[in-house]
Every structure is written in C-alpha cells, then in structure tokens.
Enzyme design. Structure first.
Site, PDB file in Angstrom:
ATOM      1  N   LYS A  31      43.887  45.298  36.818  1.00 36.35           N
ATOM      2  CA  LYS A  31      43.529  43.986  36.258  1.00 36.35           C
ATOM      3  C   LYS A  31      42.909  44.159  34.876  1.00 36.35           C
ATOM      4  O   LYS A  31      43.242  43.422  33.941  1.00 36.35           O
ATOM      5  CB  LYS A  31      42.572  43.254  37.207  1.00 36.35           C
ATOM      6  CG  LYS A  31      43.277  42.729  38.451  1.00 36.35           C
ATOM      7  CD  LYS A  31      42.328  42.291  39.551  1.00 36.35           C
ATOM      8  CE  LYS A  31      43.126  41.945  40.817  1.00 36.35           C
ATOM      9  NZ  LYS A  31      42.303  41.670  41.987  1.00 36.35           N
ATOM     10  N   GLN A  68      36.323  41.181  43.928  1.00 33.26           N
ATOM     11  CA  GLN A  68      37.403  41.934  44.581  1.00 33.26           C
ATOM     12  C   GLN A  68      37.169  42.014  46.093  1.00 33.26           C
ATOM     13  O   GLN A  68      36.095  42.421  46.534  1.00 33.26           O
ATOM     14  CB  GLN A  68      37.491  43.342  43.966  1.00 33.26           C
ATOM     15  CG  GLN A  68      38.630  44.190  44.505  1.00 33.26           C
ATOM     16  CD  GLN A  68      40.004  43.636  44.140  1.00 33.26           C
ATOM     17  OE1 GLN A  68      40.240  43.165  43.041  1.00 33.26           O
ATOM     18  NE2 GLN A  68      40.922  43.686  45.090  1.00 33.26           N
ATOM     19  N   ASP A 115      40.390  33.061  40.815  1.00 36.06           N
ATOM     20  CA  ASP A 115      41.202  33.387  41.984  1.00 36.06           C
ATOM     21  C   ASP A 115      41.580  32.120  42.754  1.00 36.06           C
ATOM     22  O   ASP A 115      42.441  32.157  43.633  1.00 36.06           O
ATOM     23  CB  ASP A 115      40.432  34.330  42.933  1.00 36.06           C
ATOM     24  CG  ASP A 115      40.941  35.763  42.856  1.00 36.06           C
ATOM     25  OD1 ASP A 115      42.075  35.966  42.374  1.00 36.06           O
ATOM     26  OD2 ASP A 115      40.208  36.667  43.295  1.00 36.06           O
TER      27      ASP A 115
END
Ligand code: NAD
Length: 306
Positions: A53, A97, A120
């Site tokens: 990422k 994460q 997200d």
C-alpha cells in the site's frame, strides 16, 4: 476455453493513472493527499500488504506513513493513536490493517475512525450511506469490481446478480453496489440451500467465499460473467494438478513456494461455460489497492469541499 478474460491488472493500472492525475491537479491547489496506515503486531502477510500500500501511494504521489504498534499494544494505545490521526488536519485517510492480534477487537477500533477519513469504508456511517445509495467511502475490493464490470461493458440494470459470500468487506458491500445499479441481487452464504442452482441463475456471479475452486461449471449459466474474489493458498499438489492440468508454470510455483494461489472458481472448467471471467492472480487482486488510492484522493477532496 470460450470466456473473455477480464484483465483486472489493466483496469487497476488505469485507475492508478487517473488517481495520479487527480493528485497532480490537487497539487495545483496546494493539496497533497496523505494516508496513514496502522499496523499492530508483526503478522507477515499484513506486513506485505502494508508495504504494498505504501509503495502504491508513492507511485501516484500520495504521501503515506505507517504506525507499527507492538503485538502486545493495549487498547488505550491504539485508541489514542486513532484519535491523534483523526484530529490531525493534515491526515486525509486512516487505514487500520486487519486482522488485529488477540484480544483486540477490530470492529471496536474501526468504529473509532473519523468517517471522513475512513478510506476502507468500514465505519458504520459509511456502510449506512452506501446502503442508502448516497456518496460514501465504498470498500476498495467491491468498488474496484464495479469499475471492472463497467469498463468491460457488462450491463447491470435488470441483470440477475448473485454474490457468493456475505462478509462486511466484500459480499455485503458488493451486493449493495449491484443493487444501487439496478441489478436483481441474491446473496448466498454457508447456509444457502442448493447453492449451485441459485448461482446458476446469475448473469453476473461474484464469488467471495474463500473456498478454493468451490464454484464449478455446474454453478454457472452459459455466458455468465464470473468474478473471482477468492485468494486461497493451496498446497495439495494433486488438487493443483486436477485444477490446472498441464500448467507447468503453476506446478513450478507450487514446488518452489510450497503453495499456489487459487481462486474460489475452478477457472479452467468455468471458463468453458462463462462469457467472461477474472483470473487468479491478475483479476480482482490488483483492484483493491487501486480502490484505496482512489478513496484517499476522494477523502482529500471532500474534506476540503473540493
Ligand atoms: P469471509 O471468510 O469473511 O467471508 C466468506 C463468506 O463466504 C461468508 O459469508 C460465508 O458465509 C461464505 N461461505 C464460505 N464458504 C462457503 C460455502 N462453502 N458455501 C457458501 N458460502 C460460503 O471472507 P472475505 O473476507 O469476504 O473474503 C473472501 C475471499 O476473498 C477470501 O479468499 C479472501 O482472501 C478474498 N479476498 C480477496 C481480496 C482481493 O483483493 N482480491 C480482497 C478481500 C478478500
């Protein structure tokens, strides 16, 4: 094989190019998008994802940083880091994460992220907005799949769509997106009765069950579009030989690494029946990070009313 291969890597490259253009345009207005990633513990797979990422951000000109907390980090430490990033006006996107090491409850911490920075799309506010069909941060994988379908010219209005899997990160948001695009949507799960028959009704079948080669030709209506989200490690050489007969590259990869990545779809069998299909790897996978980049730039824009 008769199915057209849907090239997720090519679509992801196009999305990244578009994002890079938006980053340049924002730079002209004095805005430089910034993503902050929180990694708790030292799970090797999570480390790889976080690294990928950061690299992808750099390639399109998005600033990014990583906050690596120790596996034993307490809830208070994580909550205060999220609060600090929420309060920092220079931070546009925050990504926590998953999974978090036990006993930390991922859900509880995702709920703490400012919905305006929730790139997200997992915060209940964004989930609710998505289900109401209002602008929201859409989870990256389903957002990327929708763009893949659009670029392939797949008609969704009035189509029968079946989503196999009901997770918060793939199945449910995918179903909401397809519904918003006027498909008639069915969501399947472990307790669905006669799964192959339900899937066989689909004009568009999205498989996100996390079960290697679960979807066989018997699940697929001739000519259907099949999107394979699954990424499953398979170590069984006999199974790999059955799924990919004569594929020496796969066999060599399996011998070298001890596993090979197999989707939820029996690719070779289904490709003989489907009209179009995504491969694994090279299908849905690359779209996920592209979606994250897009959401980060969108967050930078929206937070400033641009
Ligand atoms: P999950 O385990 O959270 O959810 C799986 C869903 O599938 C559940 O709702 C379950 O009810 C259903 N399911 C499982 N087995 C089934 C069966 N035999 N019959 C019917 N339904 C069944 O998984 P997830 O996080 O949604 O991920 C699904 C897959 O997609 C995994 O392989 C994951 O690695 C992959 N994935 C890939 C990407 C990507 O970028 N390509 C992103 C996210 C997830």
């Amino acid at each position: 094989m008769s199915a057209t291969i849907l090239d997720g890597a090519a679509v992801a490259a196009a999305i990244r190019e578009r994002v890079a253009g938006e980053v340049r345009e924002l730079a002209g207005r004095g805005v430089s998008p910034r993503l902050e990633v929180i990694l708790v513990g030292d799970d090797p797979a999570s480390r790889v994802y976080v690294g990928a990422k950061g690299k992808a951000c750099a390639q399109v000109g998005i600033r990014s940083g990583t906050h690596n907390l120790a596996a034993g980090a307490g809830a208070a430490e994580l909550a205060s880091l999220i609060a600090r990033l929420n309060a920092d006006p220079d931070v546009d996107g925050i990504l926590l994460q998953m999974p978090l090491p036990k006993p930390l409850d991922g859900r509880a911490f995702l709920d703490l992220i400012d919905p305006a920075k929730d790139v997200d799309g997992f915060h209940p506010t964004n989930v609710g907005l998505l289900h109401q069909g209002r602008p929201a941060f859409v989870p990256c994988t389903p957002a990327g799949i929708l763009e893949l379908l659009d670029r392939a010219g797949v008609a969704l209005t009035g189509a029968r769509a079946v989503v196999l899997g009901r997770s918060e990160i793939v199945g449910k948001p995918m179903a909401a997106l397809l519904l918003a695009r006027h498909a008639t949507v069915t969501v399947c799960h472990t307790r669905t009765a006669d799964l192959p028959a339900v899937c066989r009704e689909a004009d568009v079948l999205v498989a996100a069950a996390g079960r290697a080669a679960l979807v066989t030709a018997a699940f697929v209506k001739p000519g259907a579009v099949v999107v394979d989200v699954g990424v499953n490690r398979v170590e069984d050489a006999a199974l790999v030989a059955r799924l990919y007969p004569g594929d020496t590259e796969r066999a060599a990869g399996l011998a070298k690494r001890g596993y090979t990545l197999v989707g939820d779809v029996d690719f070779n069998a289904v490709a003989r029946v489907a009209g179009a299909i995504t491969p694994v790897p090279g299908g849905v996978g690359p779209l996920t990070i592209a979606g994250l980049l897009q959401n980060t730039v969108t967050a930078a824009r929206r937070r400033r009313g641009l």
